[in-house]
Design a protein around this motif. Structure first.
Motif, PDB file in Angstrom:
ATOM      1  N   PRO A  54       0.797  -1.231   0.000  1.00 14.50           N
ATOM      2  CA  PRO A  54       0.000   0.000   0.000  1.00 14.50           C
ATOM      3  C   PRO A  54       0.832   1.285   0.000  1.00 14.50           C
ATOM      4  O   PRO A  54       0.375   2.309  -0.496  1.00 14.50           O
ATOM      5  CB  PRO A  54      -0.845  -0.088   1.263  1.00 14.50           C
ATOM      6  CG  PRO A  54      -0.615  -1.418   1.848  1.00 14.50           C
ATOM      7  CD  PRO A  54       0.485  -2.089   1.130  1.00 14.50           C
ATOM      8  N   GLY A  55       2.029   1.230   0.546  1.00 20.93           N
ATOM      9  CA  GLY A  55       2.881   2.415   0.541  1.00 20.93           C
ATOM     10  C   GLY A  55       3.630   2.619  -0.758  1.00 20.93           C
ATOM     11  O   GLY A  55       4.300   3.629  -0.939  1.00 20.93           O
ATOM     12  N   GLN A  56       3.503   1.665  -1.676  1.00 24.35           N
ATOM     13  CA  GLN A  56       4.228   1.739  -2.947  1.00 24.35           C
ATOM     14  C   GLN A  56       3.292   1.498  -4.127  1.00 24.35           C
ATOM     15  O   GLN A  56       3.663   0.808  -5.087  1.00 24.35           O
ATOM     16  CB  GLN A  56       5.366   0.727  -2.951  1.00 24.35           C
ATOM     17  CG  GLN A  56       6.382   0.986  -1.872  1.00 24.35           C
ATOM     18  CD  GLN A  56       7.464  -0.080  -1.825  1.00 24.35           C
ATOM     19  OE1 GLN A  56       7.332  -1.156  -2.380  1.00 24.35           O
ATOM     20  NE2 GLN A  56       8.536   0.236  -1.141  1.00 24.35           N
ATOM     21  N   LEU A  57       2.110   2.075  -4.072  1.00 28.59           N
ATOM     22  CA  LEU A  57       1.194   1.951  -5.203  1.00 28.59           C
ATOM     23  C   LEU A  57       1.788   2.703  -6.391  1.00 28.59           C
ATOM     24  O   LEU A  57       2.453   3.729  -6.215  1.00 28.59           O
ATOM     25  CB  LEU A  57      -0.173   2.538  -4.858  1.00 28.59           C
ATOM     26  CG  LEU A  57      -0.943   1.873  -3.720  1.00 28.59           C
ATOM     27  CD1 LEU A  57      -2.301   2.531  -3.549  1.00 28.59           C
ATOM     28  CD2 LEU A  57      -1.097   0.387  -3.946  1.00 28.59           C
ATOM     29  N   ARG A 116      -4.905   7.681  -5.926  1.00 34.21           N
ATOM     30  CA  ARG A 116      -3.815   7.014  -5.204  1.00 34.21           C
ATOM     31  C   ARG A 116      -3.762   7.377  -3.716  1.00 34.21           C
ATOM     32  O   ARG A 116      -3.721   6.505  -2.850  1.00 34.21           O
ATOM     33  CB  ARG A 116      -2.490   7.357  -5.893  1.00 34.21           C
ATOM     34  CG  ARG A 116      -1.286   6.663  -5.316  1.00 34.21           C
ATOM     35  CD  ARG A 116      -0.032   7.018  -6.159  1.00 34.21           C
ATOM     36  NE  ARG A 116       1.122   6.322  -5.683  1.00 34.21           N
ATOM     37  CZ  ARG A 116       1.904   6.760  -4.696  1.00 34.21           C
ATOM     38  NH1 ARG A 116       1.633   7.915  -4.094  1.00 34.21           N
ATOM     39  NH2 ARG A 116       2.939   6.058  -4.311  1.00 34.21           N
ATOM     40  N   GLU A 117      -3.746   8.653  -3.391  1.00 29.83           N
ATOM     41  CA  GLU A 117      -3.624   9.076  -1.993  1.00 29.83           C
ATOM     42  C   GLU A 117      -4.828   8.637  -1.162  1.00 29.83           C
ATOM     43  O   GLU A 117      -4.674   8.246  -0.001  1.00 29.83           O
ATOM     44  CB  GLU A 117      -3.402  10.591  -1.893  1.00 29.83           C
ATOM     45  CG  GLU A 117      -2.106  11.065  -2.543  1.00 29.83           C
ATOM     46  CD  GLU A 117      -0.874  10.357  -2.018  1.00 29.83           C
ATOM     47  OE1 GLU A 117      -0.757  10.169  -0.787  1.00 29.83           O
ATOM     48  OE2 GLU A 117      -0.005   9.960  -2.833  1.00 29.83           O
ATOM     49  N   ILE A 141      -4.401   4.917  -0.419  1.00 19.63           N
ATOM     50  CA  ILE A 141      -3.402   4.702   0.623  1.00 19.63           C
ATOM     51  C   ILE A 141      -4.029   4.996   1.988  1.00 19.63           C
ATOM     52  O   ILE A 141      -3.863   4.227   2.938  1.00 19.63           O
ATOM     53  CB  ILE A 141      -2.152   5.566   0.365  1.00 19.63           C
ATOM     54  CG1 ILE A 141      -1.407   5.048  -0.876  1.00 19.63           C
ATOM     55  CG2 ILE A 141      -1.228   5.569   1.592  1.00 19.63           C
ATOM     56  CD1 ILE A 141      -0.304   5.972  -1.371  1.00 19.63           C
ATOM     57  N   ARG A 164      -4.674   2.223   5.023  1.00 21.59           N
ATOM     58  CA  ARG A 164      -4.178   2.424   6.398  1.00 21.59           C
ATOM     59  C   ARG A 164      -5.314   2.360   7.414  1.00 21.59           C
ATOM     60  O   ARG A 164      -5.137   1.852   8.525  1.00 21.59           O
ATOM     61  CB  ARG A 164      -3.450   3.757   6.491  1.00 21.59           C
ATOM     62  CG  ARG A 164      -2.120   3.754   5.789  1.00 21.59           C
ATOM     63  CD  ARG A 164      -1.397   5.065   5.934  1.00 21.59           C
ATOM     64  NE  ARG A 164      -0.136   4.996   5.234  1.00 21.59           N
ATOM     65  CZ  ARG A 164       0.407   6.009   4.580  1.00 21.59           C
ATOM     66  NH1 ARG A 164      -0.180   7.184   4.582  1.00 21.59           N
ATOM     67  NH2 ARG A 164       1.564   5.867   3.964  1.00 21.59           N
TER      68      ARG A 164
END
Length: 188
Positions: free
Chosen positions: A167-170, A177-178, A181, A185
């Motif tokens: 998830p931190g490297q989509l 995208r944001e 993420i 989380r």
């Protein structure tokens, strides 16, 4: 806006259906999800298409699934029509529920079976064109993968790939995208 083409009436009917879908969804799944509002400015023809979808199901773009594996990786599919990585999902068929839609689309676009755990996000999509406005819901269900080997069998032939991502490297070319993420989380 003229009343000749009835677009204002369609927009009003769509907004009423969206309101019903929103309340039915929040009543069914509680309040532990993220909410976002997206604004779309479209042509009159596209407005009519989206408003008709909303009038049918309450949603302009169907229902989607934020599915993750036990290690936390998220599943995205490559949608060639928009040239982006997106969550698996799509339009409502017939009288299926929004959750049934999300499940069917996940199976078609990625071949994944998952255990659904409620909502990850419930978005509001506000649609406008030349003085006409309406809105619809965009539910994103959260789920845990029960199978993890992907098999793309999309009958619409829009999906070219399905892959798991941290998830931190989509990928940079991931739609919203944001927000994804943040949703990942929140459900971790």
């Amino acid at each position: 806006m003229t009343s000749v083409d009835g677009l204002w009436f369609l927009a009003d009917e769509a907004a009423q259906r969206a309101e019903q879908a929103y309340h039915r969804t929040t009543d069914s799944y509680g309040e532990t999800y993220l909410e976002r509002t997206y604004e779309k400015y479209v042509s009159r023809d596209r407005f009519r298409t989206l408003a008709n979808r909303i009038r049918h199901s309450g949603t302009p773009y169907g229902a989607h699934t934020l599915v993750h594996r036990e290690n936390g990786e998220l599943l995205l599919v490559r949608h060639e029509g928009v040239d982006l990585w997106v969550l698996p999902g799509g339009g409502v068929d017939g009288s299926e529920s929004l959750r049934e839609t999300a499940k069917r689309e996940l199976e078609e676009e990625a071949g994944i079976e998952a255990a659904y755990r409620g909502l990850a996000m419930l978005n509001r999509v506000e649609i406008s064109c030349q003085g006409c406005t309406t809105w619809g819901v965009l539910p994103i269900f959260r789920a845990v993968a029960e199978t993890t080997t992907t098999v793309v069998a999309d009958p619409d032939e829009e999906i070219s790939a399905a892959r798991w991502f941290d998830p931190g490297q989509l990928p940079e070319d991931t739609r919203d995208r944001e927000d994804l993420i943040a949703a990942a989380r929140a459900v971790a």
